[in-house]
Design a protein around this motif. Structure first.
Motif, short mmCIF file in Angstrom:
data_model
loop_
_atom_site.label_atom_id
_atom_site.label_comp_id
_atom_site.label_asym_id
_atom_site.label_seq_id
_atom_site.Cartn_x
_atom_site.Cartn_y
_atom_site.Cartn_z
N GLY A 1 -4.89 1.21 -3.03
CA GLY A 1 -3.86 1.28 -1.99
C GLY A 1 -4.45 1.42 -0.60
O GLY A 1 -4.01 0.77 0.35
N LYS A 2 -5.48 2.28 -0.46
CA LYS A 2 -6.10 2.47 0.85
C LYS A 2 -6.75 1.18 1.32
O LYS A 2 -6.69 0.82 2.50
CB LYS A 2 -7.13 3.60 0.78
N SER A 3 -7.38 0.46 0.40
CA SER A 3 -7.99 -0.83 0.73
C SER A 3 -6.92 -1.82 1.20
O SER A 3 -7.11 -2.54 2.19
CB SER A 3 -8.73 -1.38 -0.48
N SER B 1 0.80 -1.22 0.00
CA SER B 1 0.00 0.00 0.00
C SER B 1 0.84 1.27 0.00
O SER B 1 0.46 2.28 -0.62
CB SER B 1 -0.95 0.00 1.21
N ASP B 2 1.97 1.27 0.68
CA ASP B 2 2.81 2.46 0.74
C ASP B 2 3.34 2.82 -0.64
O ASP B 2 3.41 4.01 -1.01
CB ASP B 2 3.97 2.22 1.71
N ALA B 3 3.72 1.80 -1.42
CA ALA B 3 4.18 2.04 -2.79
C ALA B 3 3.03 2.56 -3.65
O ALA B 3 3.22 3.44 -4.50
CB ALA B 3 4.75 0.76 -3.38
N GLN B 4 1.83 2.04 -3.42
CA GLN B 4 0.67 2.51 -4.18
C GLN B 4 0.32 3.95 -3.83
O GLN B 4 -0.15 4.71 -4.68
CB GLN B 4 -0.51 1.57 -3.92
N TYR B 5 0.54 4.33 -2.59
CA TYR B 5 0.33 5.71 -2.17
C TYR B 5 1.19 6.66 -3.00
O TYR B 5 0.70 7.63 -3.59
CB TYR B 5 0.66 5.85 -0.68
N TYR B 6 2.48 6.37 -3.07
CA TYR B 6 3.39 7.26 -3.81
C TYR B 6 3.21 7.13 -5.31
O TYR B 6 3.42 8.10 -6.05
CB TYR B 6 4.83 7.02 -3.38
N TRP C 1 -1.97 7.85 8.44
CA TRP C 1 -3.04 8.84 8.39
C TRP C 1 -3.04 9.64 7.09
O TRP C 1 -4.02 10.33 6.77
CB TRP C 1 -2.90 9.82 9.57
N GLN C 2 -1.99 9.54 6.29
CA GLN C 2 -1.86 10.39 5.11
C GLN C 2 -2.84 10.04 3.99
O GLN C 2 -2.97 10.79 3.03
CB GLN C 2 -0.43 10.30 4.55
N TRP C 3 -3.55 8.91 4.11
CA TRP C 3 -4.46 8.51 3.04
C TRP C 3 -5.56 9.55 2.79
O TRP C 3 -5.92 9.84 1.65
CB TRP C 3 -5.09 7.15 3.36
N ASN C 4 -6.09 10.12 3.85
CA ASN C 4 -7.14 11.13 3.69
C ASN C 4 -6.60 12.39 3.00
O ASN C 4 -7.28 13.02 2.20
CB ASN C 4 -7.73 11.51 5.05
N VAL C 5 -5.35 12.73 3.31
CA VAL C 5 -4.71 13.88 2.67
C VAL C 5 -4.55 13.62 1.17
O VAL C 5 -4.78 14.49 0.33
CB VAL C 5 -3.34 14.16 3.31
#
Length: 276
Positions: A239-241, A213-218, A265-269
């Motif tokens: 990624g959030k899922s 998920s962290d890689a999907q975030y970026y 917590w950065q997912w909402n941002v």
């Protein structure tokens, strides 16, 4: 004259033998102390109990030059986030067995204490004196790169992490490189606004660890900067899922500490940033 030379060599051999016997006796004594106060003492209790510390203190009273006792004394303080005490006792371990414990201290300063400048100093010192080594499945250069990232020295971070990955590829092949080595290289690209190469490196990470998920975030951020908003939003949702399913960092130390650029917590941002 030959007789005097022979006698001198005889005396030297006696002194040498005596020193070897004394060293052997000292080693045996230290092994006995470790056996008594660690194996048959502290290790019969959890490291967060008072008994753990009491047994180790007895061992240190018997011989305060045993590095392993100081390392074990420091152990609970890392887990309790009492970093000043942990470093104080670990410094003793380094003092009495520098080669064994200095690189480990550098790792602990980087991941646990967040003392990035101190970690860099220890890493550079260790490499200069002994060469590189692995700590927790990663090279010292890996942790050096993390320190540079956390100090916003992105050019040094990229140079260090890129060289680290390339060296592994040359020696072991591309598939051998740990996914986190590539993840942080991608971060170094990202921090230098090189979103194309960051995205490319993240694809390699996700091929090795699908659902990370962290890689999907970026990756979603990079795609957004590259003007691919729809694709970015899709990756962000996936990624959030995956994050809620626990597909994140799986380092052994993760149960105690967050790693640099680990996403929570950065997912909402992220969602609000992409929508805009």
């Amino acid at each position: 004259m030959d007789k005097y030379i022979a006698f001198a060599f005889f005396l030297m051999s006696l002194v040498s033998c005596k020193g070897q016997i004394e060293n052997a006796a000292n080693t045996n004594t230290q092994d006995e102390i470790i056996e008594k106060y660690l194996k048959n003492g502290a290790w019969n209790h959890h490291y967060l109990t008072k008994e753990w510390n009491e047994w180790i203190n007895k061992g240190i009273q018997a011989d305060s030059t045993i590095a392993y006792l100081w390392q074990q004394k420091a152990l609970p303080f890392w887990k309790q986030k009492k970093y000043s005490l942990a470093i104080k006792y670990y410094d003793k371990a380094v003092k009495y067995d520098r080669q064994r414990w200095l690189s480990r201290l550098a790792f602990l300063k980087c991941v646990f204490a967040k003392d990035y400048e101190g970690a860099l100093t220890d890493i550079k010192t260790y490499i200069k004196e002994y060469g590189t080594i692995l700590e927790q499945d990663h090279s010292l250069e890996f942790y050096m790169g993390l320190c540079y990232l956390q100090l916003n020295q992105f050019d040094k971070a990229f140079e260090t992490l890129n060289q680290n990955v390339k060296a592994q590829e040359i020696e072991h092949g591309t598939d051998w490189v740990h996914y986190l080595d590539r993840y942080y290289l991608a971060i170094a690209y990202y921090e230098q606004s090189d979103y194309v190469n960051a995205n490319s490196e993240l694809d390699k990470v996700l091929k090795q660890y699908p659902g990370f998920s962290d890689a999907q975030y970026y990756k979603s951020i990079c795609l957004n900067y590259l003007g691919k908003k729809e694709e970015a939003m899709k990756i962000a949702d996936i990624g959030k899922s995956n994050y809620h399913m626990g597909k994140t960092f799986n380092e052994d130390s993760n149960i105690y500490e967050m790693y640099p650029y680990q996403i929570t917590w950065q997912w909402n941002v992220l969602e609000s940033s992409i929508i805009k």
